[in-house]
Design an enzyme around this catalytic site. Structure first.
Site, PDB file in Angstrom:
ATOM      1  N   ARG A  68      59.117  38.226 -13.011  1.00 45.76           N
ATOM      2  CA  ARG A  68      60.714  38.147 -13.183  1.00 45.76           C
ATOM      3  C   ARG A  68      60.799  37.774 -14.645  1.00 45.76           C
ATOM      4  NH1 ARG A  68      63.100  34.053  -8.868  1.00 45.76           N
ATOM      5  NH2 ARG A  68      61.653  32.390  -9.701  1.00 45.76           N
ATOM      6  N   ASP A  69      60.026  37.723 -15.377  1.00 39.09           N
ATOM      7  CA  ASP A  69      60.410  37.889 -16.807  1.00 39.09           C
ATOM      8  C   ASP A  69      59.616  38.513 -17.877  1.00 39.09           C
ATOM      9  OD1 ASP A  69      62.170  36.669 -19.127  1.00 39.09           O
ATOM     10  OD2 ASP A  69      60.864  35.096 -19.246  1.00 39.09           O
TER      11      ASP A  69
END
Length: 174
Positions: free
Chosen positions: A95-96
């Protein structure tokens, strides 16, 4: 290298549990291109993790000196993709994904060795939610459009981020 959850977040049981859960999740991935976490725990209410030392620098530092040759960028992207494939196999979404979270080390054959770091906001797909609302996480510019529209993240969101990172490696611009 030690990383600790700030004490003001450690006081919140949801934040502390998320930090410890994500650290344990990364520990179980076990992949050459993902930073190894050697210990996870709590001391006096503060959550911490200990991870391997990475003798190298971030992909961002390399990009800031100028675009990478396409063949080097492709070799780096393949290692990131391999790490993501293993994480996704374990039902973990990073997610990042961004250049700051990719470290480059020199392998014994003088090639780049990628280490994917910072699973601090990872999503474990098969784990129960810790809060009633799903918060949006990620870094603008690297977030998949469908995630911005409110759809739940899956492995495709990480692949979108990888595409953005590959473009940035080759062009030198986000």
């Amino acid at each position: 290298l030690h990383d600790a959850l700030p004490i003001y977040l450690s006081l919140n049981p949801n934040h502390r549990e998320r930090f410890l859960r994500e650290a344990r999740a990364v520990n179980r991935i076990n992949h050459r291109n993902i930073v190894e976490i050697t210990d996870v725990g709590e001391v006096d209410g503060a959550a911490y993790l200990v991870m391997e030392y990475i003798a190298g620098e971030s992909l961002l530092a390399h990009i800031q000196r100028g675009p990478l040759p396409w063949d080097r960028a492709a070799r780096i992207a393949l290692q990131i993709a391999s790490a993501l494939a293993r994480a996704h196999q374990m039902n973990i979404i990073h997610r990042d994904l961004k250049p700051e979270n990719v470290m480059l080390m020199q392998a014994p054959d003088f090639a780049d060795l990628v280490k994917l770091t910072d699973f601090g906001i990872a999503k474990i797909l098969d784990a129960p939610a810790l809060t009633f609302t799903e918060q949006m996480f990620g870094t603008p510019g690297y977030i998949a459009p469908e995630y911005l529209e409110g759809l739940p993240p899956d492995g495709r969101a990480d692949l979108y981020g990888l595409g953005v990172v590959l473009y940035e490696m080759i062009s030198g611009a986000l």
